[in-house]
Design a protein around this motif. Structure first.
Motif, PDB file in Angstrom:
ATOM      1  N   HIS A 311      32.358  31.666  44.697  1.00  0.00           N
ATOM      2  CA  HIS A 311      33.770  31.418  44.999  1.00  0.00           C
ATOM      3  C   HIS A 311      34.648  32.660  45.083  1.00  0.00           C
ATOM      4  O   HIS A 311      35.709  32.604  45.705  1.00  0.00           O
ATOM      5  N   ALA A 312      34.259  33.762  44.436  1.00  0.00           N
ATOM      6  CA  ALA A 312      35.219  34.861  44.272  1.00  0.00           C
ATOM      7  C   ALA A 312      35.350  35.743  45.501  1.00  0.00           C
ATOM      8  O   ALA A 312      36.391  36.381  45.695  1.00  0.00           O
ATOM      9  N   HIS A 313      34.308  35.839  46.349  1.00  0.00           N
ATOM     10  CA  HIS A 313      34.295  36.792  47.461  1.00  0.00           C
ATOM     11  C   HIS A 313      34.594  38.193  46.937  1.00  0.00           C
ATOM     12  O   HIS A 313      35.389  38.950  47.530  1.00  0.00           O
ATOM     13  N   ALA A 314      33.980  38.526  45.837  1.00  0.00           N
ATOM     14  CA  ALA A 314      34.221  39.816  45.183  1.00  0.00           C
ATOM     15  C   ALA A 314      33.199  40.845  45.643  1.00  0.00           C
ATOM     16  O   ALA A 314      32.152  40.517  46.218  1.00  0.00           O
ATOM     17  N   GLU A 315      33.524  42.113  45.385  1.00  0.00           N
ATOM     18  CA  GLU A 315      32.604  43.210  45.678  1.00  0.00           C
ATOM     19  C   GLU A 315      32.074  43.856  44.400  1.00  0.00           C
ATOM     20  O   GLU A 315      30.998  44.444  44.405  1.00  0.00           O
ATOM     21  N   ARG A 316      32.817  43.731  43.323  1.00  0.00           N
ATOM     22  CA  ARG A 316      32.430  44.402  42.089  1.00  0.00           C
ATOM     23  C   ARG A 316      32.659  43.469  40.896  1.00  0.00           C
ATOM     24  O   ARG A 316      33.670  42.775  40.817  1.00  0.00           O
ATOM     25  N   VAL A 317      31.698  43.472  39.989  1.00  0.00           N
ATOM     26  CA  VAL A 317      31.768  42.650  38.781  1.00  0.00           C
ATOM     27  C   VAL A 317      31.451  43.540  37.593  1.00  0.00           C
ATOM     28  O   VAL A 317      30.518  44.361  37.656  1.00  0.00           O
ATOM     29  N   THR A 333      34.542  40.136  34.527  1.00  0.00           N
ATOM     30  CA  THR A 333      35.702  40.294  35.408  1.00  0.00           C
ATOM     31  C   THR A 333      35.226  40.684  36.800  1.00  0.00           C
ATOM     32  O   THR A 333      34.227  41.381  36.967  1.00  0.00           O
ATOM     33  N   ASP A 334      35.950  40.223  37.797  1.00  0.00           N
ATOM     34  CA  ASP A 334      35.613  40.557  39.182  1.00  0.00           C
ATOM     35  C   ASP A 334      36.871  40.954  39.918  1.00  0.00           C
ATOM     36  O   ASP A 334      37.996  40.733  39.444  1.00  0.00           O
ATOM     37  N   ASP A 335      36.704  41.538  41.102  1.00  0.00           N
ATOM     38  CA  ASP A 335      37.842  41.969  41.914  1.00  0.00           C
ATOM     39  C   ASP A 335      38.048  41.056  43.108  1.00  0.00           C
ATOM     40  O   ASP A 335      38.554  41.482  44.156  1.00  0.00           O
ATOM     41  N   GLY A 336      37.653  39.779  42.946  1.00  0.00           N
ATOM     42  CA  GLY A 336      37.815  38.825  44.035  1.00  0.00           C
ATOM     43  C   GLY A 336      39.238  38.332  44.156  1.00  0.00           C
ATOM     44  O   GLY A 336      40.169  38.870  43.558  1.00  0.00           O
ATOM     45  N   HIS A 337      39.412  37.245  44.911  1.00  0.00           N
ATOM     46  CA  HIS A 337      40.767  36.748  45.171  1.00  0.00           C
ATOM     47  C   HIS A 337      41.289  35.872  44.033  1.00  0.00           C
ATOM     48  O   HIS A 337      42.460  35.470  44.047  1.00  0.00           O
TER      49      HIS A 337
END
Length: 400
Positions: A311-317, A333-337
């Motif tokens: 769901h997050a469409h993140a690049e970094r976790v 923690t993630d850098d998604g939306h």
């Protein structure tokens, strides 16, 4: 009350009445024939009428204990002062006094028994002006009879209460077994959800990557397909293990260890295989914790990484694992939306919170300021000696 409305006598009452009738009728006959007492009145006809009046109501001893006791005791009491030959009709009194006290009519039985003794002896004292020493034996006999009935009544009540306690204990054990079975089914359902959701999400992402790179970068597509193959294989193995637990109820316990923090590397590598940059940070002295705590932490991390992939469409976790003296902390923690407003409480977040609550922990999940999403898990642990884990550490792990 007509005879037709009288209840049918029980078999026990029939046997007792027949025995009393035979003994009460034959005993005066034997005395009159073999050992007549000068001055005794002939039993026929009124003596036998009193005997029948004392014996026959015993047929309904169970149905009407108080009424039968009054009729039988009064008839037997009247028989003796009338001057008839001494017989065994007093057995009717004994049976009825015992019955009413034994069945719980305690005050009624004691009053009737003492009243019967006083009535006979007061009548003789008024009539003759003398008091027989045999009266002492009679009152002792009455008291012994009533006390025996009390003891047996108390014993029956105690056995009944003991039986009820045993039944209640059995019912409680059955309810406890059902409760444990329900909790185990819920735990297995969560395990299936965590395993399937995590691995299927990885398979879905890798399949999309493979389709996208199939023509332009076939070597990377092959890597994605290899990851799909391995992930699907692991998923099938875990599902077979869980189904084996459900099927093998009477077999030995499974020999494969429950997942714990020593398998974090596998989770991280699976997430990295989807293209995510995953950084793992470990704080404190890493040590072996209880199986329950490690299992909850592992499932929480698995669910958090699954949500990021899906769901997050993140690049970094960033995964932070903190070994404190009194608690184990886990933060993803993630850098998604992130999400708009509070997160939806689906099976994943709800499952994490329920698992943590079972061991006294808590879960906090929500979006961060400036974007991204964060999941925090805090689980209480007992302070103990540090036991470093063996093996190689994850290349993305930093220790502080």
């Amino acid at each position: 009350m007509s005879v037709r409305t009288l209840p049918r006598p029980t078999r026990a009452d029939l046997r007792i009445t027949a025995t009393l009738l035979v003994l009460s009728v034959t005993s005066p006959m034997v005395i009159e024939i073999f050992d007549p007492v000068p001055g005794d009145r002939p039993t026929w006809p009124w003596g036998y009428a009193l005997i029948l009046l004392a014996c026959l109501p015993v047929l309904w001893r169970t149905a009407f204990p108080r009424v039968v006791a009054v009729v039988s005791v009064v008839a037997a009491t009247v028989y003796y002062p009338m001057g008839y030959p001494d017989g065994l009709v007093m057995l009717c009194t004994a049976v009825m006094l015992y019955s009413v006290v034994r069945w719980g009519h305690r005050t009624f039985g004691w009053v009737l028994g003492i009243g019967q003794f006083l009535a006979v002896n007061v009548y003789e004292f008024v009539l003759t002006g003398t008091f027989r020493l045999e009266a002492i034996g009679i009152v002792a006999w009455v008291l012994v009879l009533l006390c025996v009935a009390e003891v047996l009544r108390w014993r029956a009540e105690y056995q009944k209460a003991d039986q009820e306690r045993e039944q209640e204990a059995t019912r409680t054990r059955e309810e406890e077994l059902l409760r444990r079975a329900s909790e185990e089914r819920l735990r297995l359902a969560r395990d299936v959800h965590d395993t399937v959701a995590h691995n299927i999400s990885l398979i879905n992402v890798q399949a999309g990557t493979a389709l996208y790179l199939m023509e332009k970068q076939p070597e990377r597509a092959a890597d994605a397909l290899t990851t799909i193959k391995q992930t699907s294989k692991d998923t099938l193995a875990e599902l077979r293990a869980m189904l084996g637990v459900l099927r093998a109820v009477d077999e030995a316990a499974p020999r494969s260890p429950a997942p714990g923090l020593d398998q974090v590397t596998d989770l991280v590598e699976g997430a990295r295989g989807t293209g995510l940059e995953v950084l793992v940070e470990t704080e404190g002295d890493q040590r072996r914790l209880s199986q329950g705590i490690e299992g909850v932490a592992y499932r929480a991390l698995q669910e958090a990484l699954t949500n990021v992939v899906r769901h997050a469409h993140a690049e970094r976790v960033v995964v932070r694992i903190g070994y404190g003296s009194t608690e184990l902390s886990l933060e993803v923690t993630d850098d998604g939306h992130g999400t708009m407003g509070p997160p939806a409480s689906g099976n994943g977040i709800t499952g994490m919170r329920e698992r943590a609550a079972l061991v006294g922990g808590e879960v906090d999940a929500g979006p961060m300021e400036g974007g991204g999403f964060r999941v925090r898990v805090r689980l209480p642990v007992d302070a103990g000696p540090v036991e470093n884990r063996g093996g190689q550490s994850d290349p993305g792990v930093t220790r502080r």
